[in-house]
Design a protein around this motif. Structure first.
Motif, PDB file in Angstrom:
ATOM      1  N   THR A  67       0.806  -1.221   0.000  1.00 37.90           N
ATOM      2  CA  THR A  67       0.000   0.000   0.000  1.00 37.90           C
ATOM      3  C   THR A  67       0.841   1.274   0.000  1.00 37.90           C
ATOM      4  OG1 THR A  67      -0.173  -0.158   2.401  1.00 37.90           O
ATOM      5  CG2 THR A  67      -1.983  -1.063   1.104  1.00 37.90           C
ATOM      6  N   VAL A 105      -5.273  -4.794   2.021  1.00 37.22           N
ATOM      7  CA  VAL A 105      -4.925  -4.158   3.286  1.00 37.22           C
ATOM      8  C   VAL A 105      -5.513  -4.968   4.432  1.00 37.22           C
ATOM      9  CG1 VAL A 105      -5.100  -2.051   4.654  1.00 37.22           C
ATOM     10  CG2 VAL A 105      -4.912  -1.898   2.166  1.00 37.22           C
ATOM     11  N   GLY A 106      -4.654  -5.372   5.349  1.00 33.55           N
ATOM     12  CA  GLY A 106      -5.117  -6.071   6.540  1.00 33.55           C
ATOM     13  C   GLY A 106      -5.578  -7.496   6.321  1.00 33.55           C
ATOM     14  N   GLN A 107      -5.265  -8.062   5.182  1.00 38.79           N
ATOM     15  CA  GLN A 107      -5.642  -9.452   4.919  1.00 38.79           C
ATOM     16  C   GLN A 107      -4.675 -10.073   3.921  1.00 38.79           C
ATOM     17  OE1 GLN A 107      -9.437  -9.729   2.765  1.00 38.79           O
ATOM     18  NE2 GLN A 107      -9.273  -7.554   2.340  1.00 38.79           N
TER      19      GLN A 107
END
Length: 193
Positions: free
Chosen positions: A127, A156-158
């Motif tokens: 990102t 994002v976040g996974q």
């Protein structure tokens, strides 16, 4: 001179000696500023009573030091890091970068100054669209995982459909062959594959 690196540093091009006998070279870590967090001034002040500006926003890696400088700081750096860990407040405030604080506070105590070189390394993530080619860093610090959909969209976040994260391979090697990243994934994914 000694170049201190970590196991997740990928050298992208030859690293010149950026240090002198009098001044070490290090990377600028904004989170290592003694004024970055509300608790930092107080906790840094417990361990260093000089001006906070002497505690530079750097760490022990990557760093380039003259061998005599390294010899001079090593024992105090080790001892102070152990003391910081034993102090509940310092351990809580400094957390996972505690030994970095041991290093920078030791350097401040002994008057070791660093030339802070932003180009020394880059720490890209899926990102953060840092341009490795344009920034021309010496080191790719592979600290963040790269997560993408097969279409090349950052996740994002996974975990992505295409994923390259060092934390998934603790104690084992990545699969071989490791498939290439999606064509439109950021440059960082292509450097590592």
């Amino acid at each position: 001179y000694v170049l201190i690196l970590e196991g997740d540093h990928l050298i992208l091009r030859p690293i010149p000696n950026l240090a002198t006998r009098e001044v070490a070279a290090g990377f600028f870590f904004p989170y290592m500023s003694p004024d970055q967090q509300p608790d930092h001034p107080r906790v840094v002040g417990k361990w260093y009573d000089g001006p906070r500006r002497d505690v530079q926003a750097t760490g022990p890696s990557p760093a380039i030091l003259h061998i005599e400088t390294l010899r001079r700081i090593t024992q105090m750096w080790f001892d102070l890091s152990v003391e910081l860990k034993a102090d509940p407040e310092s351990d809580r405030v400094f957390g996972w970068v505690l030994e970095m604080w041991g290093y920078t506070i030791t350097c401040a105590r002994l008057g070791v100054k660093h030339k802070l070189v932003q180009q020394l390394q880059i720490e890209p993530a899926s990102t953060w669209h840092q341009n490795i080619t344009a920034e021309a860093p010496y080191i790719y610090h592979y600290t963040f995982g790269l997560e993408y959909t097969f279409d090349g969209l950052p996740m994002v976040g996974q975990e992505g459909e295409w994923s390259f994260d060092k934390r998934k391979y603790m104690g084992k090697f990545p699969p071989s062959p490791f498939g290439p990243p999606p064509k439109c994934a950021h440059e960082a994914a292509h450097v590592l594959s």
